[in-house]
Design an enzyme around this catalytic site. Structure first.
Site, mmCIF file in Angstrom:
data_model
loop_
_atom_site.group_PDB
_atom_site.id
_atom_site.type_symbol
_atom_site.label_atom_id
_atom_site.label_comp_id
_atom_site.label_asym_id
_atom_site.label_seq_id
_atom_site.Cartn_x
_atom_site.Cartn_y
_atom_site.Cartn_z
ATOM 1 C CE LYS A 1 -3.203 37.910 -22.553
ATOM 2 N NZ LYS A 1 -2.713 39.169 -23.165
HETATM 3 P P1 NAD Z 1 -1.211 35.434 -33.486
HETATM 4 O O1 NAD Z 1 -1.879 34.194 -33.099
HETATM 5 O O2 NAD Z 1 -1.895 36.365 -34.436
HETATM 6 O O3 NAD Z 1 0.239 35.116 -34.118
HETATM 7 C C1 NAD Z 1 1.195 34.369 -33.431
HETATM 8 C C2 NAD Z 1 2.340 34.026 -34.372
HETATM 9 O O4 NAD Z 1 3.311 33.272 -33.638
HETATM 10 C C3 NAD Z 1 1.921 33.165 -35.556
HETATM 11 O O5 NAD Z 1 2.635 33.559 -36.698
HETATM 12 C C4 NAD Z 1 2.331 31.767 -35.108
HETATM 13 O O6 NAD Z 1 2.581 30.891 -36.196
HETATM 14 C C5 NAD Z 1 3.606 32.087 -34.363
HETATM 15 N N1 NAD Z 1 4.002 31.010 -33.441
HETATM 16 C C6 NAD Z 1 3.203 30.216 -32.688
HETATM 17 N N2 NAD Z 1 3.948 29.318 -32.012
HETATM 18 C C7 NAD Z 1 5.234 29.569 -32.341
HETATM 19 C C8 NAD Z 1 6.467 28.970 -31.982
HETATM 20 N N3 NAD Z 1 6.517 27.933 -31.155
HETATM 21 N N4 NAD Z 1 7.605 29.500 -32.509
HETATM 22 C C9 NAD Z 1 7.550 30.542 -33.368
HETATM 23 N N5 NAD Z 1 6.408 31.141 -33.739
HETATM 24 C C10 NAD Z 1 5.276 30.651 -33.241
HETATM 25 O O7 NAD Z 1 -0.852 36.184 -32.110
HETATM 26 P P2 NAD Z 1 -0.572 37.726 -31.878
HETATM 27 O O8 NAD Z 1 -1.850 38.386 -31.534
HETATM 28 O O9 NAD Z 1 0.257 38.246 -32.990
HETATM 29 O O10 NAD Z 1 0.279 37.664 -30.521
HETATM 30 C C11 NAD Z 1 1.671 37.395 -30.511
HETATM 31 C C12 NAD Z 1 2.255 37.825 -29.177
HETATM 32 O O11 NAD Z 1 1.997 39.221 -28.978
HETATM 33 C C13 NAD Z 1 1.698 37.110 -27.954
HETATM 34 O O12 NAD Z 1 2.714 36.976 -26.987
HETATM 35 C C14 NAD Z 1 0.662 38.097 -27.435
HETATM 36 O O13 NAD Z 1 0.399 37.940 -26.047
HETATM 37 C C15 NAD Z 1 1.363 39.396 -27.718
HETATM 38 N N6 NAD Z 1 0.452 40.550 -27.769
HETATM 39 C C16 NAD Z 1 -0.574 40.566 -28.663
HETATM 40 C C17 NAD Z 1 -1.408 41.684 -28.711
HETATM 41 C C18 NAD Z 1 -2.509 41.813 -29.734
HETATM 42 O O14 NAD Z 1 -3.083 42.912 -29.845
HETATM 43 N N7 NAD Z 1 -2.829 40.795 -30.502
HETATM 44 C C19 NAD Z 1 -1.208 42.749 -27.821
HETATM 45 C C20 NAD Z 1 -0.142 42.679 -26.926
HETATM 46 C C21 NAD Z 1 0.682 41.569 -26.913
#
Ligand code: NAD
Length: 429
Positions: free
Chosen positions: A118
């Site tokens: 990561k």
């Molecule tokens: P992103 O940046 O596209 O979106 C994150 C969202 O969370 C946004 O809507 C943001 O406004 C919101 N957010 C941020 N801080 C917040 C808070 N304090 N309270 C509530 N909402 C909040 O990120 P993403 O890629 O969608 O990732 C989200 C989660 O999914 C993370 O934990 C990431 O590790 C996990 N994840 C992502 C992927 C991927 O392919 N992008 C894969 C596996 C896991």
């Protein structure tokens, strides 16, 4: 003046919600359940390599800032390190280390030949211009140039990053080595070898796992009441696909709060509204404003935390009303909250299973890239669905055979496969 590199060390997270403690605790539980050799457990408890770099950047104003960037490579027993790159102000070395470990078990659970890694930079992307973000990403990549590579360590998008940052990483790496290396990242734009279906992949995987879990309870997505925290890459894709499958999305949120509609939100219209309003959801016609704290405790069938770690903790777990929690985010349920949910019979679909759709399609992108054959989206989605459904049923079977919750079942499968490979390879020298 405080060094940004020291910040993660100077501001440790309280032990009961420290993501690294949590990751190690789940590893220990799995080791105990598997009766794992103590030497193997010790090796798997440590990352193989930890890199922290400083990233000097000249801002558009002319001011120079130095940011802290990390890349943690937990384990490459099964194949190249694989894991996302997170841009968020709460990034610390501890958090990145925990997430790297999760990636190792996730890849092993899904049966894909990768290890776990990561990366992350502690910054708020919305405070920087596109040009500044590009310079930051390129410098971060240059600092890591000797530590990453298409058969060494392959970054991907995570919170705060997208195909845009992956294209900058691919270009910077390629310019440094002197030829195009599309395989250095996954989640890149289709124009440079990205896979169809990658952008929606994590959300699609969440939808598939929720659908399977509901089916097991004799229910279906049609009419299921779903609440989603986070409306980014993962949350918005999950919302869209769940709604297409007949679920009612009662509420979604971003970091600045959410919106609620008793009869369900129109997700395509909400996405258009958010895009036009700088990602703000407030004021969406036909919805009421709701805080993130209220959203988590709404009455619903399925709650999907898709934002940050530690959103369901000892403080709010007693108010949770959902009967299924699908961990789209990594580590959204704290260790103690997890115990309470288990005692209450709430089904928790663990992160290493529920959000694995992204890394599965990253793997499919890599496979297409090295074979120079590119598939249509239907083929990508089919291949991903096959692997997700297979992993779900393996986890359920393991849970029933060992009489353990789904999380421990998933961990025993992932950790067990890595431990077996480590035992077979032997300890070098
Ligand atoms: P992103 O940046 O596209 O979106 C994150 C969202 O969370 C946004 O809507 C943001 O406004 C919101 N957010 C941020 N801080 C917040 C808070 N304090 N309270 C509530 N909402 C909040 O990120 P993403 O890629 O969608 O990732 C989200 C989660 O999914 C993370 O934990 C990431 O590790 C996990 N994840 C992502 C992927 C991927 O392919 N992008 C894969 C596996 C896991």
């Amino acid at each position: 003046m405080t060094s940004p590199l020291l910040l993660p060390l100077e501001a440790p997270t309280p032990a009961h919600i420290c993501p690294l403690n949590q990751a190690c605790s789940y590893l220990e539980q799995a080791a105990q359940e598997l009766n794992l050799d103590s030497g193997v457990l010790t090796i798997l408890s440590y990352p193989r390599k930890v890199v922290t770099v400083s990233i000097p950047v000249k801002l558009d104003s002319g001011e120079v800032q130095v940011l802290a960037g990390h890349r943690v490579q937990h384990c490459d027993i099964l194949g190249p390190y694989k894991g996302g790159t997170r841009y968020h102000p709460a990034v610390t070395l501890q958090e990145v280390s925990a997430l790297a470990m999760l990636m190792t078990w996730k890849c092993a659970l899904l049966g894909i030949p990768y290890g776990g890694a990561k990366g992350g930079i502690a910054l708020n992307p919305s405070h920087y211009s596109v040009g500044e973000l590009e310079r930051i990403t390129r410098r971060y990549t240059s600092e890591l140039i000797k530590d990453i590579g298409p058969s060494v360590d392959i970054p991907a998008p995570d919170m705060g990053t997208s195909s845009r940052e992956m294209a900058w990483i691919m270009d910077t790496y390629s310019m440094n080595v002197g030829h195009a290396v599309p395989g250095i990242v996954t989640g890149k734009p289709i124009s440079i070898g990205g896979s169809r279906g990658r952008e929606m992949a994590t959300g699609r995987g969440v939808m598939i796992i929720v659908r399977e879990a509901l089916a097991q309870q004799g229910k279906s997505l049609a009419g299921a009441r779903v609440v989603i925290q986070g409306f980014g890459n993962v949350g918005s894709a999950a919302a869209l696909l769940l709604q297409e499958a007949g679920a009612k999305i009662l509420a979604v949120s971003t970091g600045s709060g959410g919106v609620y509609a008793k009869e369900g939100l129109d997700i395509p219209a909400l996405k258009t509204y958010a895009t036009a309003n700088h990602k703000q959801l407030a004021g969406f016609p036909g919805s009421a404003a709701i805080t993130n704290a209220e959203l988590l405790t709404l009455s619903c069938d399925v709650l999907i935390p898709a934002a940050l770690e530690n959103q369901i903790t000892e403080e709010n777990v007693h108010k949770i009303q959902a009967s299924i929690i699908a961990e789209a985010a990594n580590g959204p349920v704290s260790l103690n909250a997890d115990k309470e949910l288990e005692a209450r019979g709430v089904t928790v679909l663990p992160d290493i299973l529920a959000n694995a759709g992204g890394v599965v399609v990253s793997y499919l992108e890599w496979v297409q890239g090295i074979s120079y054959v590119f598939w249509d989206e239907e083929r990508v989605n089919q291949e991903m669905e096959g692997l997700m459904v297979q992993a779900y049923h393996q986890v359920v079977q393991q849970s029933q055979a060992r009489q353990v919750p789904l999380r421990l079942a998933a961990y025993t499968l992932g950790v067990g496969r890595v431990a077996q490979a480590l035992t077979d390879r032997g300890l070098y020298p």
